[in-house]
Each structure stands twice: as structure tokens, then as C-alpha cells.
Design a protein around this motif. Structure first.
Motif, PDB file in Angstrom:
ATOM      1  N   ASN A 441       0.840  -1.194   0.000  1.00 46.58           N
ATOM      2  CA  ASN A 441       0.000   0.000   0.000  1.00 46.58           C
ATOM      3  C   ASN A 441       0.884   1.256   0.000  1.00 46.58           C
ATOM      4  N   ALA A 442       0.826   2.002  -1.088  1.00 41.47           N
ATOM      5  CA  ALA A 442       1.682   3.190  -1.223  1.00 41.47           C
ATOM      6  C   ALA A 442       1.271   4.313  -0.277  1.00 41.47           C
ATOM      7  N   LEU A 443       0.074   4.254   0.266  1.00 43.32           N
ATOM      8  CA  LEU A 443      -0.401   5.304   1.172  1.00 43.32           C
ATOM      9  C   LEU A 443       0.181   5.184   2.572  1.00 43.32           C
ATOM     10  N   LEU A 444       0.839   4.048   2.863  1.00 41.53           N
ATOM     11  CA  LEU A 444       1.358   3.807   4.206  1.00 41.53           C
ATOM     12  C   LEU A 444       2.851   4.111   4.263  1.00 41.53           C
ATOM     13  N   SER A 445       3.278   4.743   5.341  1.00 45.85           N
ATOM     14  CA  SER A 445       4.697   5.025   5.546  1.00 45.85           C
ATOM     15  C   SER A 445       5.407   3.764   5.998  1.00 45.85           C
ATOM     16  N   GLU A 446       6.741   3.798   5.904  1.00 45.97           N
ATOM     17  CA  GLU A 446       7.531   2.643   6.327  1.00 45.97           C
ATOM     18  C   GLU A 446       7.334   2.365   7.810  1.00 45.97           C
ATOM     19  N   GLN A 447       7.228   3.418   8.615  1.00 42.63           N
ATOM     20  CA  GLN A 447       7.023   3.235  10.051  1.00 42.63           C
ATOM     21  C   GLN A 447       5.691   2.533  10.339  1.00 42.63           C
TER      22      GLN A 447
END
Length: 543
Positions: A441-447
Motif C-alpha cells: 500500500n503506497a499510502l502507508l509510511s515505512e514506520q
């Protein structure tokens, strides 16, 4: 009418023991709330009930041979009523498991094989086919009444009242005990095979325990197990231990038969083809039914947000059509033959499952869902109308209790595996779909991905999306990422549900493989087991 009084009393026991399983299934959300637990814990309680019955059903059938079927039927009702009373008062999940899963399960293991044998003893020929059609119909009635009654009582009063009411019904049945007749015993009573009893119970328990815990432990890659074996999840090792114990049980029983000692069950019965096919069909029937009746209420309650009563209303079509079909389809077996009816039933189930898959959407289409459930009930009713009579008519009079024990062992093993295996597939597919969607999901940050990964490693369960949203907010995720995580979980829920329902479809298709040895035409008796233990040419009663 007097001729059928015994059937009314015996059938009430069948109705009662189906009723509370369906009540539990529609009360899952309320039970989770009342006992402050998770869906997987309630799944374990439901599975344990079926497992206890499966593990002790053969033993219960043997006790009927030793102590008398009528006596065991009445004693089992007392045990069952005691468990119902404890369940109604249960203050904790552990007391619920003790009262419902263990004590009621043991009572049912005493009652049901004796009931099957007493029905077979009380009725002959066409009357027996009618009697088993009625027994199947009463099971359908339990499934029909359970979701609606349980849903209404759970929503507007408390689920505890259902179990309190069961105590009243048990007392009423005990007051009618005089209508139940049993032929006097001829010859010495058999002895209980204690070692065989322990081996069968332990083997079945280990096998189902492994399947049940697979949703928590993982099948191969460890998810959240209490221990690992050579770095692998313990699931397959526990299942393998169960298979090994059951293999030891088979060898022990064969050795006892060879020595002329009384085994727990004459394994030579399983060499009677119609009996073997009937038992396998019973296992498949309950695996499919209980798997769906665990999965579908979760869809209705957790995804759609329905309360227990509205869930019961949406399960009503399957209940009504199963009841009507099982009561009216006994005559089909006398005209088409049980094999054709069972194959027609499996084909009907396959159609219903495909239709049901098409209805699993974020917003339910009530008309399509009701139609699919009605067709499902027709398929289940066709099976229920035939299989009990096939099993009991495949053996002679002396094997009635053993056949009854095997019959309800198959049914309840199917029930336990249905809840455990299909529930495991549901959770596994949910975890896999959610993990994949989070990582891509590109909307989610790595953290956020890392935090979600840590949460997934701790174990995923089937909860409302509101709980996922709240957990993400507590973790400090930005609003856009909270929405993305919630949407990912909602999509994964539907993927998990579809995977679980698809698995029941695969089991339905596989069940065609065990139908060739079912009786092809009405009126064909099957051989009974002679003293030597090998099938002989003595005809049983006609189907």
C-alpha cells in the motif's frame, strides 16, 4: 399415534443437541463481549464441544451395549441437563467451556448413539426410513429454531435463558421415559476396552487440537506458538501425534479382535462399503455445515454489523428449507435410491456455495443471500433425509449401538473439523491478505508498515473494522494512514471469508468420491458382521 410416541421423545433429544450449537454460532459477538475475549476463544469453545462428542461417541455407544441403551439415554440426559444448568450460570469463559463443551458434550456422547440404536430397534423397514427422516427433520428444526430463537433471546434478553430452557426440556423428556422401550438383552454383556477408549479419545483430541490451533500457531511458519519444533510451528507435529495414536488404536483393536476379546469397536464394520460411505458423507456434511455456520455469522455480525437477532433472521432460509426437505425427502430414497439423492444433494450444495460466494460483498444483497441460503438448506436437507438410515440399515441388530457411535463420531468429528479447519483457513487467509496489502500500500509510511508487521506477528483475529481504526489511532498513525489501514483490513476480511467458503466448496466436490458405495436402489439390505468379524451375507433392513 401411539406407535410414534417413542420417536417424539427420542427426537426431542436430537433437536435439543443441535439447538444450542446454532445458538452459540449466532451469539459469537455477544459471547466475546460478555466474557471479554476474542473470536478465536469462542471458536475454541465451539470446537471443544464437538470434539468432546466426537472423542467419546464410540465409548458412549459401547456403554449402551454394556449397560443398556435406554438406561444410557436417560443417564446421558441427566448429565446434559447438568451441563446446561452450569452453562446458564457460567461467570467466566472457563466455566462456560466446562459446562457446555465438556459436560454437555459428554452427555450428548451418551445420549446420541443410544438414541440412534433405540430408533432402529423401535422401527423396521419403511417405518425406519420415515423415523430417520423425522430425526433428520428435527435436526433441521434445531438449526431452524436455534438462530432465530437464540438471536432474539441474545439480543433482547440473554443467551443464558436458552440453556436454562434446555434444563426444563430435559426434565420434561425424563418424565416421558416410559414410552421408550428396549428389548431384553440376550447373552452376556460385552466388556469395555479401556485402553482402546483412551487411545481413540487422545488421538482424536490431538488431531483436532492441532487443526484448531493452526490459526494461532501457523501451519509451518510459526506465527505465535507457545513453543516451536526444530524452528517450525508445532501444528503438524500435534496433528501427526494424533494420527500416530489413532494408528496405535487401530492396531490395538485388531489385536483384541484376533484374540476374541471385546474391542471398543469392531473395525470390520468399516469394511461394509455402504456403512463406510455413509460415515464419510456424514463427516463431510457436518464439516461443510458447521464450517459455514461459523463463517457466515461472522460475516453478518462483524462485517455487516448485525445483532444476533438480525443474524438469525438471515439464517432462517437455510433452516426452513433444511427442515422441510429433510422431512419430505425420505421417500426420494425409496424411489431414486440413496446414492442418487446424496449426489443430488452434493450438486445442490455446490450450486449454493458458488451462489453464496457471489454475495460476500461490503454491502449485503439480502435477496441474493436469502436465495443462496435457501438452496444450501435444500442440499443439507437431502443429505439429512438419507444418511442416518443408510448407516443403521447397513448393519445387523447387534451392531446398532456401535453403528450409532460411529455415526455420531463422524458427525461430530466433522463438526469439530468444520469449525477448526474452516476457521483456521479464514484467519490464515485474512492474515495473508492483510499482510500483502499493507506491504504494497503506497499510502502507508515505512514506520506504519513496520508497526503493522509487529502487530501481525503477535497474531491477527477477526474483529470489526472499528477496532482496527481505534488501534491505528492509538498508535499515532496520521488520519490518511488510519483510513488506509482500515480499508486494507476490510478488504482482507472479505478475502478471508471467500477463502473459507471456497474451501467448503472444495470439500463438497471431493465428497462425490465417497458416494459410489452408497446403496444404488431402495430395498437392498447390507451384510451384518458375524461373530468372526468378517462381513457376511446376512441381509439387514431395507433402506
Amino acid at each position: 399415534m401411539r406407535h410414534w410416541r417413542a420417536l417424539m421423545v427420542l427426537g426431542t433429544a436430537q433437536f435439543l443437541m443441535v439447538l444450542d450449537t446454532s445458538v452459540m454460532n449466532v451469539s459469537i459477538s455477544r459471547l466475546v463481549e460478555d466474557f471479554d475475549t476474542e473470536v478465536t476463544a469462542i471458536q475454541a469453545v465451539i470446537t471443544l464441544y464437538a470434539l468432546v462428542m466426537a472423542a467419546f461417541m464410540i465409548i458412549g455407544g459401547r456403554f449402551g451395549d454394556i449397560h443398556g441403551r435406554r438406561r444410557l439415554f436417560l443417564s446421558g440426559l441427566v448429565v446434559y441437563g447438568t451441563g446446561s444448568a452450569l452453562t446458564a450460570l457460567a461467570p467466566t469463559l472457563w466455566v462456560l467451556a466446562l459446562g457446555w463443551s465438556v459436560i454437555e458434550g459428554l452427555g450428548a456422547a451418551m445420549v446420541l448413539p443410544a438414541m440412534a440404536a433405540l430408533v432402529a430397534e423401535s422401527y423396521r423397514g419403511r417405518d425406519r426410513a420415515v423415523a430417520y427422516g423425522v430425526i433428520g427433520g428435527l435436526a433441521g428444526a434445531g438449526i431452524a429454531v436455534g438462530p432465530l430463537l437464540g438471536g432474539w433471546v441474545t439480543t433482547y434478553l440473554t443467551w443464558r435463558l436458552v440453556f436454562a430452557g434446555e434444563v426444563v426440556v430435559v426434565v420434561a423428556v425424563l418424565c416421558c421415559h416410559r414410552v421408550i422401550k428396549e428389548s431384553p438383552r440376550t447373552g452376556p454383556a460385552p466388556r469395555l476396552d479401556g485402553i482402546g477408549a483412551v487411545l481413540s479419545a487422545v488421538g482424536l483430541a490431538l488431531g483436532v487440537l492441532g487443526v484448531l490451533q493452526s490459526s494461532t500457531w501457523g501451519w509451518v511458519q510459526p506465527r505465535n506458538p507457545p513453543f516451536t519444533v526444530l524452528g517450525f510451528a508445532p501444528t503438524l507435529f500435534v496433528v501427526g501425534a494424533g494420527v500416530a495414536v489413532l494408528s496405535g488404536f487401530v492396531r490395538w483393536e485388531r489385536a483384541r479382535e484376533a484374540k476374541g476379546a471385546d474391542p471398543l469397536v469392531h473395525l470390520s464394520l468399516l469394511r461394509v462399503p455402504p456403512l463406510r460411505s455413509g460415515l464419510l458423507c456424514l463427516l463431510s456434511q457436518n464439516l461443510i455445515l458447521l464450517g459455514l455456520f461459523f463463517t457466515i455469522p461472522l460475516y453478518l455480525q462483524v462485517v455487516q454489523g448485525f445483532d444476533a437477532f438480525r443474524t438469525g433472521l438471515r439464517l432462517l432460509p437455510v433452516s426452513i428449507t433444511m427442515l422441510v426437505t429433510s422431512l419430505t425427502a425420505a421417500r426420494l430414497g425409496r424411489t431414486l435410491g440413496p446414492r442418487r439423492v446424496v449426489r443430488l444433494a452434493l450438486l445442490t450444495l455446490a450450486v449454493a456455495i458458488v451462489w453464496l460466494l457471489a454475495t460476500i460483498d461490503p454491502v449485503i444483497d439480502d435477496a441474493q443471500f436469502a436465495a443462496a441460503m435457501a438452496v444450501l438448506g435444500v442440499g443439507m436437507g437431502l443429505l439429512a433425509s438419507q444418511l442416518g438410515n443408510v448407516v443403521q440399515s447397513s448393519v445387523g441388530e447387534e451392531e446398532r449401538s456401535e453403528a450409532g457411535g460411529l455415526q455420531f463420531t463422524s458427525q461430530n468429528l466433522g463438526s469439530a473439523l468444520g469449525t477448526a479447519l474452516i476457521g483456521s483457513m479464514l484467519i490464515g487467509a485474512l492474515a495473508h491478505a492483510f499482510t500483502a496489502d499493507v506491504q504494497n500500500n503506497a499510502l502507508l509510511s515505512e514506520q506504519t508498515r513496520q508497526q503493522a508487521g509487529v502487530a501481525l506477528e503477535a497474531g491477527v483475529t477477526f474483529v470489526p473494522t472499528d477496532q482496527v481504526r481505534s488501534a491505528a489511532q492509538r498508535a499515532g498513525a496520521p488520519p490518511a494512514e488510519v483510513d488506509a489501514l482500515t480499508d486494507s483490513y476490510a478488504t482482507a476480511q472479505l478475502d478471508g471469508l471467500r477463502a473459507a467458503i471456497l474451501a467448503t466448496g472444495a470439500i463438497t466436490l471431493a465428497s462425490f468420491l465417497v458416494t459410489p458405495h452408497l446403496p444404488a436402489a431402495p430395498g437392498r439390505g447390507r451384510p451384518a458382521r458375524p461373530a468372526s468379524g468378517a462381513p457376511a451375507g446376512v441381509k439387514g433392513d431395507a433402506e
